[in-house]
Design an enzyme around this catalytic site. Structure first.
Site, PDB file in Angstrom:
ATOM      1  N   ASP A  10       0.858  -1.177   0.000  1.00  0.00           N
ATOM      2  CA  ASP A  10       0.000   0.000   0.000  1.00  0.00           C
ATOM      3  C   ASP A  10       0.905   1.241   0.000  1.00  0.00           C
ATOM      4  OD1 ASP A  10      -2.485   1.515   0.419  1.00  0.00           O
ATOM      5  OD2 ASP A  10      -1.689   1.863   2.421  1.00  0.00           O
ATOM      6  N   ASP A  12      -0.287   5.267   0.804  1.00  0.00           N
ATOM      7  CA  ASP A  12      -0.561   6.252   1.855  1.00  0.00           C
ATOM      8  C   ASP A  12      -0.636   5.598   3.231  1.00  0.00           C
ATOM      9  OD1 ASP A  12      -0.716   7.926  -0.269  1.00  0.00           O
ATOM     10  OD2 ASP A  12      -2.822   8.429  -0.055  1.00  0.00           O
ATOM     11  N   ASP A 198      -1.942  -0.700   5.897  1.00  0.00           N
ATOM     12  CA  ASP A 198      -2.282  -0.060   7.174  1.00  0.00           C
ATOM     13  C   ASP A 198      -3.774   0.070   7.422  1.00  0.00           C
ATOM     14  OD1 ASP A 198      -2.390   2.110   5.062  1.00  0.00           O
ATOM     15  OD2 ASP A 198      -3.036   3.265   6.807  1.00  0.00           O
TER      16      ASP A 198
END
Length: 261
Positions: A10, A12, A198
């Site tokens: 991922d 961001d 996240d």
């Protein structure tokens, strides 16, 4: 293709800092992975228009990238997807909702580039790239839990799924990061897959990988305990963002190599 590992990450809040979008703390490990021939596949809700220049900047243009939360795949070396785009059809289905329900969701296509920049912290130039949707529509839902349930149920009848990311609720026609991960992993037979993320929209990808690292993000609630954490197949990075990305991934790869010796 003979790769030992394939890393799916991922952006961001994971490889990129949640606030500054910097990846400097991860640069040394990224360069090492590239030198070792380990593919690093970016997997993000970002558009192809956003990911293509970032992928080039990171030195990863030879790797495919998963775009728009898995709704599309950006082939190596290309700046826009070659596959049929579905964004116009998605917006038509969204605009066909009852007016009161439709008004509770405002997406990137409802906002100017300046508004996208304000809500994301992106520069105006980067926000303009984020607005170039090919497959999906991220946005914010302002209604109650019951209204959100109705919203997602009505969209589901049109084949549209809603996935909550770190910042936005993203609408698409069902493909997810985990689906694209399997598609990309098939290009590297025998490689061990490692995923990092996240947010809730990363969970399926984290659980589908051979090994995974959850990168903490103080900007939102921590992910719940995941299947695989008890055995160490999934672990938590020691700190947020690119520093946690590098520490967690570096330790995991070192352990896996030591075990295989």
């Amino acid at each position: 293709m003979g790769a030992e590992f394939v890393v799916f990450t991922d952006l961001d809040g994971t490889l990129l800092d949640h606030e500054s979008y910097s990846y400097e703390a991860a640069r040394p490990l990224l360069e090492l992975l590239t030198a070792e021939g380990i593919p690093v596949v970016l997997a993000s809700s970002k558009t192809a228009a956003e990911i293509a220049p970032l992928r080039a900047e990171l030195g990863l243009s030879a790797c495919p990238a998963i775009v728009e939360n898995g709704a599309g795949l950006l082939p190596p070396g290309q700046e826009r997807p070659a596959a049929a785009r579905t964004h116009d059809r998605l917006r038509a289905a969204l605009d066909a909702l009852p007016g009161e329900l439709r008004a509770l969701f405002r997406g990137f296509s409802d906002w100017s580039a300046a508004e996208i920049a304000r809500r994301t912290g992106l520069t105006p130039e980067a926000a303009a790239l984020a607005a170039q949707r090919d497959f999906s529509e991220p946005g914010l839902f302002s209604g109650s839990a019951a209204e959100r349930e109705e919203f997602t149920a009505v969209l589901a009848e049109a084949g549209i799924t809603a996935v909550q990311g770190g910042r936005f609720l993203t609408l698409s026609f069902g493909a997810a990061k985990a689906d694209r991960m399997a598609e990309v992993a098939a290009r590297y037979p025998g490689a061990t897959t490692v995923a990092l993320g996240d947010a809730p929209n990363d969970i399926a990808m984290l659980q589908a990988a051979d090994y995974a690292v959850v990168v903490p993000n103080p900007a939102h609630a921590a992910l719940p305990p995941l299947a695989g954490e008890a055995t160490g197949r999934i672990r938590r990075a020691p700190c947020p963002g690119p520093a946690g990305w590098a520490a967690g991934l570096g330790q995991l790869l070192a352990e896996l190599r030591q075990t295989s010796e």
